[in-house]
Design a protein around this motif. Structure first.
Motif, mmCIF file in Angstrom:
data_model
loop_
_atom_site.group_PDB
_atom_site.id
_atom_site.type_symbol
_atom_site.label_atom_id
_atom_site.label_comp_id
_atom_site.label_asym_id
_atom_site.label_seq_id
_atom_site.Cartn_x
_atom_site.Cartn_y
_atom_site.Cartn_z
ATOM 1 N N THR A 96 11.147 2.151 -17.434
ATOM 2 C CA THR A 96 10.918 1.593 -18.770
ATOM 3 C C THR A 96 9.623 0.783 -18.797
ATOM 4 O O THR A 96 9.266 0.255 -19.840
ATOM 5 N N ARG A 97 8.942 0.660 -17.629
ATOM 6 C CA ARG A 97 7.693 -0.107 -17.697
ATOM 7 C C ARG A 97 6.592 0.744 -18.335
ATOM 8 O O ARG A 97 6.661 1.961 -18.330
ATOM 9 N N ARG A 98 5.596 0.043 -18.838
ATOM 10 C CA ARG A 98 4.507 0.771 -19.503
ATOM 11 C C ARG A 98 3.548 1.354 -18.482
ATOM 12 O O ARG A 98 3.373 0.771 -17.398
ATOM 13 N N LEU A 106 13.373 -1.273 -15.758
ATOM 14 C CA LEU A 106 14.382 -0.399 -15.163
ATOM 15 C C LEU A 106 13.702 0.808 -14.508
ATOM 16 O O LEU A 106 12.744 1.365 -15.057
ATOM 17 N N TYR A 107 14.218 1.178 -13.346
ATOM 18 C CA TYR A 107 13.703 2.336 -12.607
ATOM 19 C C TYR A 107 14.901 3.152 -12.144
ATOM 20 O O TYR A 107 15.891 2.581 -11.680
ATOM 21 N N GLY A 108 14.803 4.488 -12.233
ATOM 22 C CA GLY A 108 15.930 5.308 -11.786
ATOM 23 C C GLY A 108 15.502 6.659 -11.239
ATOM 24 O O GLY A 108 14.483 7.220 -11.645
ATOM 25 N N ASP A 116 3.319 10.438 -12.367
ATOM 26 C CA ASP A 116 3.614 9.195 -11.645
ATOM 27 C C ASP A 116 5.045 8.732 -11.922
ATOM 28 O O ASP A 116 5.763 8.322 -11.025
ATOM 29 N N TYR A 117 5.415 8.780 -13.150
ATOM 30 C CA TYR A 117 6.762 8.412 -13.618
ATOM 31 C C TYR A 117 7.057 9.207 -14.879
ATOM 32 O O TYR A 117 6.149 9.751 -15.516
ATOM 33 N N PHE A 118 8.323 9.224 -15.257
ATOM 34 C CA PHE A 118 8.685 9.579 -16.623
ATOM 35 C C PHE A 118 8.830 8.235 -17.334
ATOM 36 O O PHE A 118 9.733 7.458 -17.026
ATOM 37 N N LEU A 152 11.438 9.800 -1.774
ATOM 38 C CA LEU A 152 11.841 8.851 -2.811
ATOM 39 C C LEU A 152 11.133 7.520 -2.582
ATOM 40 O O LEU A 152 11.221 6.956 -1.491
ATOM 41 N N ASP A 153 10.454 7.048 -3.598
ATOM 42 C CA ASP A 153 9.797 5.739 -3.551
ATOM 43 C C ASP A 153 10.675 4.809 -4.382
ATOM 44 O O ASP A 153 10.619 4.850 -5.615
ATOM 45 N N VAL A 154 11.528 4.050 -3.713
ATOM 46 C CA VAL A 154 12.453 3.174 -4.448
ATOM 47 C C VAL A 154 12.470 1.781 -3.832
ATOM 48 O O VAL A 154 12.092 1.603 -2.683
ATOM 49 N N ILE A 160 10.073 12.175 -8.989
ATOM 50 C CA ILE A 160 9.431 11.371 -10.041
ATOM 51 C C ILE A 160 10.505 10.546 -10.748
ATOM 52 O O ILE A 160 11.435 11.100 -11.331
ATOM 53 N N SER A 161 10.362 9.242 -10.655
ATOM 54 C CA SER A 161 11.363 8.342 -11.226
ATOM 55 C C SER A 161 11.172 8.172 -12.728
ATOM 56 O O SER A 161 10.086 8.397 -13.255
ATOM 57 N N HIS A 162 12.246 7.734 -13.370
ATOM 58 C CA HIS A 162 12.147 7.278 -14.754
ATOM 59 C C HIS A 162 11.923 5.769 -14.723
ATOM 60 O O HIS A 162 12.488 5.081 -13.872
ATOM 61 N N GLY A 184 0.809 -1.229 0.000
ATOM 62 C CA GLY A 184 0.000 0.000 0.000
ATOM 63 C C GLY A 184 0.834 1.267 0.000
ATOM 64 O O GLY A 184 0.347 2.346 0.338
ATOM 65 N N LYS A 185 2.075 1.143 -0.451
ATOM 66 C CA LYS A 185 2.995 2.284 -0.428
ATOM 67 C C LYS A 185 2.533 3.445 -1.314
ATOM 68 O O LYS A 185 2.607 4.605 -0.897
ATOM 69 N N THR A 186 2.055 3.141 -2.512
ATOM 70 C CA THR A 186 1.666 4.208 -3.438
ATOM 71 C C THR A 186 0.538 5.053 -2.857
ATOM 72 O O THR A 186 0.588 6.283 -2.886
HETATM 73 P P1 5GP Z 1 5.698 -0.071 -9.734
HETATM 74 O O1 5GP Z 1 6.076 -0.520 -11.102
HETATM 75 O O2 5GP Z 1 4.763 -1.004 -9.050
HETATM 76 O O3 5GP Z 1 5.248 1.370 -9.699
HETATM 77 O O4 5GP Z 1 7.050 -0.090 -8.866
HETATM 78 C C1 5GP Z 1 7.763 -1.279 -8.745
HETATM 79 C C2 5GP Z 1 8.913 -1.078 -7.778
HETATM 80 O O5 5GP Z 1 9.851 -0.142 -8.312
HETATM 81 C C3 5GP Z 1 8.510 -0.511 -6.419
HETATM 82 O O6 5GP Z 1 9.149 -1.279 -5.413
HETATM 83 C C4 5GP Z 1 9.069 0.892 -6.411
HETATM 84 O O7 5GP Z 1 9.447 1.317 -5.122
HETATM 85 C C5 5GP Z 1 10.282 0.722 -7.287
HETATM 86 N N1 5GP Z 1 10.744 1.993 -7.845
HETATM 87 C C6 5GP Z 1 9.999 3.030 -8.315
HETATM 88 N N2 5GP Z 1 10.800 4.028 -8.715
HETATM 89 C C7 5GP Z 1 12.064 3.629 -8.469
HETATM 90 C C8 5GP Z 1 13.347 4.231 -8.672
HETATM 91 O O8 5GP Z 1 13.508 5.339 -9.139
HETATM 92 N N3 5GP Z 1 14.429 3.489 -8.319
HETATM 93 C C9 5GP Z 1 14.325 2.230 -7.794
HETATM 94 N N4 5GP Z 1 15.452 1.606 -7.458
HETATM 95 N N5 5GP Z 1 13.142 1.631 -7.592
HETATM 96 C C10 5GP Z 1 12.026 2.325 -7.935
#
Ligand code: 5GP
Length: 209
Positions: free
Chosen positions: A39-41, A79-81, A51-53, A99-101, A35-37, A16-18
Motif C-alpha cells: 500500500t506504500r506509494r 501493508l506488504y503481502g 518492483d511491487y503491485f 521472497l524479499d520480506v 512481486i509483493s503487493h 543493501g538488500k534491494t
Molecule cells: P520498502 O518499502 O523499502 O521496499 O520495503 C520495506 C520492507 O518491507 C522491507 O523490509 C521489505 O523486505 C519488506 N517487504 C517487502 N515486501 C514484503 C512482503 O510481501 N511481505 C512482508 N512481510 N514484507 C515485505
C-alpha cells in the motif's frame, strides 16, 4: 516435475538488500522474484508490476480477506503481502522463488515452508547503516527515524535465520548469496529429482533423501 525452492531474504533498511536481490536475479535465470503487493506509494523509478503491485489499502484488505496472501505484515506504516497464487504457481513450474520480506513475513513463511532457505543481509556496522539511510534521503527525517528504530528490531531477529551475509563489499556479498543458493541446489534430493536422474541411475530415494 521437480518442485522449486524458496529463498527468503530479510534485512533492515539500508543493508543493501534491494541492490543485492536485483543483481542476483539478473545473474540467475532459474530464480524468480515474488512481486509483493504494497500500500506504500511508488518511489521514483519504481514500476508497478515489476518492483511491487502498488494497491490501495482497500484492495489489499480485500485480497487478504479472500485468503490471497501467503503472508502479510505492516512495515513502516504500510501493508506488504506475498501473493499465495504467484508463489505456488512458480514452485509447481519448478522455478526457485526469491521472497524479499521483513522478519514478520519470514516467520509466517517458515510455518508454511519449514524447508525454505532463510537468509539475512547484515550491514557492516550500525554507523554504516545510519550513513546509508541518511544518504538515501528518499523519505523525510521522521520516516528515516522510524526506519532506524525498525532496523534495530529487525536486527534482533538475525539469529532466526540459518544464513547471514554481511554486505560490506557488494561483489563479495553477491558471491556469498550465490554460494548459498548453489549449495541448496546441490542437495542430493534435488540432484536426483532433476531430469529423472534417480530413475536412470537406478537409485532409490530413501527417507533421508
Ligand atoms: P520498502 O518499502 O523499502 O521496499 O520495503 C520495506 C520492507 O518491507 C522491507 O523490509 C521489505 O523486505 C519488506 N517487504 C517487502 N515486501 C514484503 C512482503 O510481501 N511481505 C512482508 N512481510 N514484507 C515485505
Amino acid at each position: 516435475m521437480e518442485q522449486g525452492d524458496i529463498f527468503v531474504i530479510s534485512a533492515p533498511s539500508g543493508a543493501g538488500k534491494t541492490t543485492l536481490c536485483r543483481r542476483l536475479l539478473a545473474d540467475d535465470k532459474r530464480l524468480c522474484f515474488s512481486i509483493s503487493h504494497t500500500t506504500r506509494r511508488p518511489r521514483p523509478g519504481e514500476i508497478d508490476g515489476r518492483d511491487y503491485f502498488f494497491v490501495s489499502r482497500e484492495r489489499f484488505e480485500a485480497i487478504e480477506k479472500d485468503g490471497g496472501f501467503l503472508e502479510w505484515a505492516e512495515v513502516h506504516g504500510n501493508l506488504y503481502g506475498t501473493s499465495r497464487s504467484q508463489v505456488f504457481e512458480r514452485l509447481k513450474e519448478g522455478a526457485d522463488v526469491l521472497l524479499d520480506v521483513d522478519v514478520q513475513g519470514a516467520r509466517q513463511i517458515r510455518r508454511t515452508f519449514p524447508d525454505a532457505v532463510f537468509i539475512f543481509i547484515l550491514p557492516p556496522s550500525w554507523r554504516e547503516l545510519e550513513r546509508r539511510l541518511y544518504a538515501r534521503g528518499s523519505e523525510d527525517s521522521e520516516w528515516l527515524e522510524l526506519r532506524l528504530k525498525n532496523a534495530a528490531v529487525e536486527l534482533d531477529a538475525v539469529t532466526e535465520y540459518e544464513f547471514s551475509v554481511v554486505n560490506n563489499e557488494l561483489e563479495t556479498a553477491l558471491e556469498e548469496l550465490k554460494a548459498i543458493i548453489l549449495a541448496r541446489r546441490c542437495r542430493t534430493k534435488r540432484v536426483l529429482e532433476r531430469a529423472g536422474l534417480a530413475g536412470s541411475l537406478g537409485v532409490q530415494c530413501g527417507r533421508n533423501v
